[in-house]
Design a protein around this motif. Structure first.
Motif, PDB file in Angstrom:
ATOM      1  N   GLY A   1     -10.401  -5.883   9.058  1.00 46.56           N
ATOM      2  CA  GLY A   1     -11.490  -5.721   8.091  1.00 46.56           C
ATOM      3  C   GLY A   1     -10.963  -4.992   6.876  1.00 46.56           C
ATOM      4  N   LEU A   2     -11.624  -5.177   5.733  1.00 48.30           N
ATOM      5  CA  LEU A   2     -11.030  -4.693   4.487  1.00 48.30           C
ATOM      6  C   LEU A   2     -11.034  -3.182   4.339  1.00 48.30           C
ATOM      7  CD1 LEU A   2     -13.391  -3.863   2.197  1.00 48.30           C
ATOM      8  CD2 LEU A   2     -13.754  -6.324   2.262  1.00 48.30           C
ATOM      9  N   ILE A   3     -11.996  -2.487   4.945  1.00 47.35           N
ATOM     10  CA  ILE A   3     -12.001  -1.024   4.818  1.00 47.35           C
ATOM     11  C   ILE A   3     -10.788  -0.426   5.532  1.00 47.35           C
ATOM     12  CG2 ILE A   3     -13.207   1.128   5.392  1.00 47.35           C
ATOM     13  CD1 ILE A   3     -15.835  -0.254   4.919  1.00 47.35           C
ATOM     14  N   HIS A   4     -10.529  -0.878   6.751  1.00 51.80           N
ATOM     15  CA  HIS A   4      -9.352  -0.392   7.470  1.00 51.80           C
ATOM     16  C   HIS A   4      -8.063  -0.798   6.761  1.00 51.80           C
ATOM     17  CE1 HIS A   4     -11.301   1.342  10.951  1.00 51.80           C
ATOM     18  NE2 HIS A   4     -12.039   0.265  11.096  1.00 51.80           N
ATOM     19  N   ALA A   5      -8.023  -2.018   6.230  1.00 52.52           N
ATOM     20  CA  ALA A   5      -6.808  -2.518   5.593  1.00 52.52           C
ATOM     21  C   ALA A   5      -6.489  -1.787   4.293  1.00 52.52           C
ATOM     22  CB  ALA A   5      -6.947  -4.021   5.331  1.00 52.52           C
ATOM     23  N   TYR A   6      -7.528  -1.406   3.540  1.00 47.91           N
ATOM     24  CA  TYR A   6      -7.316  -0.804   2.222  1.00 47.91           C
ATOM     25  C   TYR A   6      -7.963   0.580   2.099  1.00 47.91           C
ATOM     26  CZ  TYR A   6      -5.709  -5.440   0.765  1.00 47.91           C
ATOM     27  OH  TYR A   6      -5.021  -6.627   0.643  1.00 47.91           O
ATOM     28  N   LYS A   7      -8.038   1.289   3.211  1.00 49.42           N
ATOM     29  CA  LYS A   7      -8.763   2.573   3.207  1.00 49.42           C
ATOM     30  C   LYS A   7      -8.184   3.588   2.224  1.00 49.42           C
ATOM     31  CE  LYS A   7      -6.282   4.202   7.322  1.00 49.42           C
ATOM     32  NZ  LYS A   7      -6.429   4.607   8.734  1.00 49.42           N
ATOM     33  N   ASP A   8      -6.888   3.482   1.914  1.00 47.96           N
ATOM     34  CA  ASP A   8      -6.283   4.424   0.963  1.00 47.96           C
ATOM     35  C   ASP A   8      -6.810   4.218  -0.455  1.00 47.96           C
ATOM     36  OD1 ASP A   8      -4.792   5.475   3.022  1.00 47.96           O
ATOM     37  OD2 ASP A   8      -2.986   4.320   2.550  1.00 47.96           O
ATOM     38  N   TYR A   9      -7.458   3.088  -0.697  1.00 48.25           N
ATOM     39  CA  TYR A   9      -7.960   2.770  -2.032  1.00 48.25           C
ATOM     40  C   TYR A   9      -9.486   2.793  -2.096  1.00 48.25           C
ATOM     41  CZ  TYR A   9      -3.214   0.875  -2.231  1.00 48.25           C
ATOM     42  OH  TYR A   9      -1.846   0.714  -2.166  1.00 48.25           O
ATOM     43  N   LEU A  10     -10.116   3.233  -1.016  1.00 49.17           N
ATOM     44  CA  LEU A  10     -11.572   3.184  -0.925  1.00 49.17           C
ATOM     45  C   LEU A  10     -12.167   4.565  -0.648  1.00 49.17           C
ATOM     46  CD1 LEU A  10     -11.818  -0.067   1.239  1.00 49.17           C
ATOM     47  CD2 LEU A  10     -12.435   0.146  -1.182  1.00 49.17           C
ATOM     48  N   PRO A  11     -13.402   4.821  -1.107  1.00 47.50           N
ATOM     49  CA  PRO A  11     -14.023   6.137  -0.924  1.00 47.50           C
ATOM     50  C   PRO A  11     -14.602   6.323   0.483  1.00 47.50           C
ATOM     51  CG  PRO A  11     -15.500   4.721  -2.143  1.00 47.50           C
ATOM     52  CD  PRO A  11     -14.242   3.936  -1.948  1.00 47.50           C
ATOM     53  N   VAL A  12     -13.730   6.325   1.478  1.00 48.04           N
ATOM     54  CA  VAL A  12     -14.150   6.563   2.858  1.00 48.04           C
ATOM     55  C   VAL A  12     -13.386   7.759   3.414  1.00 48.04           C
ATOM     56  CG1 VAL A  12     -14.819   4.190   3.336  1.00 48.04           C
ATOM     57  CG2 VAL A  12     -12.458   4.880   3.736  1.00 48.04           C
ATOM     58  N   THR A  13     -13.972   8.394   4.414  1.00 45.43           N
ATOM     59  CA  THR A  13     -13.345   9.542   5.070  1.00 45.43           C
ATOM     60  C   THR A  13     -13.345   9.299   6.574  1.00 45.43           C
ATOM     61  OG1 THR A  13     -15.404  10.773   5.445  1.00 45.43           O
ATOM     62  CG2 THR A  13     -14.346  11.026   3.278  1.00 45.43           C
ATOM     63  N   LEU A  14     -12.826  10.257   7.310  1.00 44.19           N
ATOM     64  CA  LEU A  14     -12.839  10.161   8.772  1.00 44.19           C
ATOM     65  C   LEU A  14     -14.266  10.183   9.308  1.00 44.19           C
ATOM     66  CD1 LEU A  14      -9.858  12.545   9.657  1.00 44.19           C
ATOM     67  CD2 LEU A  14      -9.869  10.041   9.727  1.00 44.19           C
ATOM     68  N   ASN A  15     -15.209  10.667   8.490  1.00 45.70           N
ATOM     69  CA  ASN A  15     -16.613  10.756   8.916  1.00 45.70           C
ATOM     70  C   ASN A  15     -17.437   9.512   8.566  1.00 45.70           C
ATOM     71  OD1 ASN A  15     -16.272  13.420   9.897  1.00 45.70           O
ATOM     72  ND2 ASN A  15     -16.459  14.219   7.806  1.00 45.70           N
ATOM     73  N   THR A  16     -16.815   8.559   7.885  1.00 45.64           N
ATOM     74  CA  THR A  16     -17.545   7.345   7.512  1.00 45.64           C
ATOM     75  C   THR A  16     -17.637   6.395   8.701  1.00 45.64           C
ATOM     76  OG1 THR A  16     -16.657   7.516   5.249  1.00 45.64           O
ATOM     77  CG2 THR A  16     -17.657   5.415   5.897  1.00 45.64           C
ATOM     78  N   PRO A  17     -18.851   6.069   9.159  1.00 44.56           N
ATOM     79  CA  PRO A  17     -19.004   5.120  10.269  1.00 44.56           C
ATOM     80  C   PRO A  17     -18.819   3.696   9.732  1.00 44.56           C
ATOM     81  CG  PRO A  17     -21.157   5.844   9.526  1.00 44.56           C
ATOM     82  CD  PRO A  17     -20.154   6.567   8.671  1.00 44.56           C
ATOM     83  N   ILE A  18     -17.665   3.122   9.936  1.00 44.89           N
ATOM     84  CA  ILE A  18     -17.343   1.833   9.327  1.00 44.89           C
ATOM     85  C   ILE A  18     -18.104   0.695  10.011  1.00 44.89           C
ATOM     86  CG2 ILE A  18     -15.505   0.175   8.837  1.00 44.89           C
ATOM     87  CD1 ILE A  18     -13.613   2.602   8.566  1.00 44.89           C
ATOM     88  N   VAL A  19     -18.931   0.017   9.225  1.00 48.48           N
ATOM     89  CA  VAL A  19     -19.693  -1.138   9.698  1.00 48.48           C
ATOM     90  C   VAL A  19     -18.981  -2.383   9.174  1.00 48.48           C
ATOM     91  CG1 VAL A  19     -21.921  -2.301   9.717  1.00 48.48           C
ATOM     92  CG2 VAL A  19     -21.828   0.205   9.601  1.00 48.48           C
ATOM     93  N   SER A  20     -18.361  -3.126  10.068  1.00 46.85           N
ATOM     94  CA  SER A  20     -17.513  -4.228   9.649  1.00 46.85           C
ATOM     95  C   SER A  20     -17.713  -5.463  10.511  1.00 46.85           C
ATOM     96  CB  SER A  20     -16.037  -3.795   9.720  1.00 46.85           C
ATOM     97  OG  SER A  20     -15.178  -4.880   9.441  1.00 46.85           O
ATOM     98  N   LEU A  21     -17.495  -6.618   9.885  1.00 53.09           N
ATOM     99  CA  LEU A  21     -17.441  -7.897  10.599  1.00 53.09           C
ATOM    100  C   LEU A  21     -16.075  -8.544  10.370  1.00 53.09           C
ATOM    101  CD1 LEU A  21     -21.024  -9.204   9.733  1.00 53.09           C
ATOM    102  CD2 LEU A  21     -20.188  -8.693  12.028  1.00 53.09           C
ATOM    103  N   ASN A  22     -15.070  -7.690  10.131  1.00 57.26           N
ATOM    104  CA  ASN A  22     -13.700  -8.134   9.854  1.00 57.26           C
ATOM    105  C   ASN A  22     -13.626  -9.040   8.618  1.00 57.26           C
ATOM    106  OD1 ASN A  22     -13.878  -7.406  12.779  1.00 57.26           O
ATOM    107  ND2 ASN A  22     -11.681  -7.680  12.637  1.00 57.26           N
TER     108      ASN A  22
END
Length: 367
Positions: free
Chosen positions: A22-43
């Motif tokens: 999924g794109l959040i995991h793949a590009y997390k270094d470029y996205l405003p997410v933290t360890l506390n963000t509950p990632i909702v993904s469908l890959n």
């Protein structure tokens, strides 16, 4: 031979193990997410960049034309890119419900990701102007649909006001997290090509996507210092071209319902993109859109009408393209979103009420 087959099997297994997260995991270094963000993904993401031989030959001069087919995202459109971010952040902030106005694709994506994340979703749509495929998706994903006697722009005006008065998250492209998710398509193009294209051709409705792509290319420039940024070419339908004509279109009309928007909320951002990239905004007719729609289908790519605006625009600018250019046309949605359009606009032979006999059918086949 046994050794060769063993090597081939191991290679196939290694491919299968490379599961896209999924794109959040793949590009997390470029996205405003933290360890506390509950990632909702469908890959979502990782959609194909398809070299179009026929369109490349049509443009000529050694030009290579690629199709970024975002219609292969989980709900069939690019909206999934932004929605994985918007819903993840809404959930992180403790929201229980989300709302959007939609011409179809946003409603499908919002409903799907809200359902996956355990949130309630509400959708305002313009009565009679949402393709059946998109409406079916939103209903199946569990959204509460409110069909209004008005156009998309009126629906957006209402949901924006509702989100300021009540504890409900607005997930249209005015939501900054939507743009953050959508910018990853630009990352994928550079990762696939090894460089940015000379031109990026893209349909424009609310203009969030052209804004997001430009943001993505600019951010990649920070780490790839030798990256040449593309010229951004935005295309609208002639009957719904507020950015091209710099006006508000009170009653937009086009076969491309996904971009049937008369007052884009990202107007100023899009104008800035055009200026910074030395790009252009142009309109194409519904006839030109349908022609491109058919050309793409002959290539084996079935997109929704709005997506074909990018290819229609490219064809219109054939004589402006420099020799041996690399062009990417963004296809924002899947053709199955609007099956009625395909049934009404094709050159296929459809024989009905044929007798089920070998003789009759053989004759039809020319044997």
């Amino acid at each position: 031979m046994l050794l060769i087959n063993t090597i081939k099997n191991k290679l196939r297994l290694s491919y299968r193990k490379k599961r896209w997260p999924g794109l959040i995991h793949a590009y997390k270094d470029y996205l405003p997410v933290t360890l506390n963000t509950p990632i909702v993904s469908l890959n979502e993401g990782n959609t194909p960049l398809i070299l179009s031989n026929s369109i490349s030959q049509l443009i000529g001069n050694g030009t290579k034309v690629y199709l970024k087919y975002d219609g292969l995202n989980p709900t069939g459109s690019f909206k999934d890119r932004g929605m994985t971010m918007a819903i993840s952040k809404a959930k992180e902030e403790g929201q229980q419900a989300v709302i959007c106005a939609s011409t179809g694709n946003t409603s499908a994506a919002a409903a799907a990701y809200a359902s996956r994340g355990g949130l309630k979703s509400y959708v305002l749509i313009p009565e009679g102007y949402v393709a059946q495929g998109k409406l079916a998706q939103a209903l199946m994903y569990g959204a509460e649909i409110i069909s209004i006697k008005g156009n998309f722009d009126k629906a957006l005006e209402i949901v924006r006001e509702l989100s300021t008065k009540y504890p409900i998250e607005l997930v249209n492209s005015v939501n900054p997290y939507r743009i953050q998710g959508q910018k990853t398509a630009a990352f994928e193009i550079v990762d696939d090509l090894g460089h940015a294209p000379d031109w990026l051709c893209i349909p424009m409705g609310n203009a969030g996507n052209i804004t997001a792509y430009w943001l993505g290319f600019q951010e990649y420039l920070k780490i790839k210092r030798n990256l040449k940024l593309p010229i951004m070419m935005g295309f609208q339908s002639e009957g719904s071209a507020p950015l091209v004509n710099n006006i508000i279109v009170e009653n937009p009309e086009t076969i491309a319902t996904a971009i049937r928007i008369g007052n884009p909320v990202n107007r100023e951002k899009a104008i800035q993109v055009k200026k910074e990239s030395k790009g252009d905004f142009q309109s194409v007719t519904d006839e030109e859109i349908i022609n491109a729609y058919k050309i793409l289908a002959k290539e084996g790519v079935f997109c929704e009408p709005a997506s074909a605006a990018s290819v229609a625009g490219l064809i219109k600018n054939k004589n402006r393209i420099k020799k041996e250019s690399t062009i990417v046309c963004v296809l924002t949605g899947n053709g199955l979103k609007d099956p009625d359009c395909a049934i009404k606009n094709n050159d296929a032979i459809f024989r009905k009420n044929v007798e089920p006999s070998l003789q009759d059918i053989s004759k039809i086949l020319g044997y």
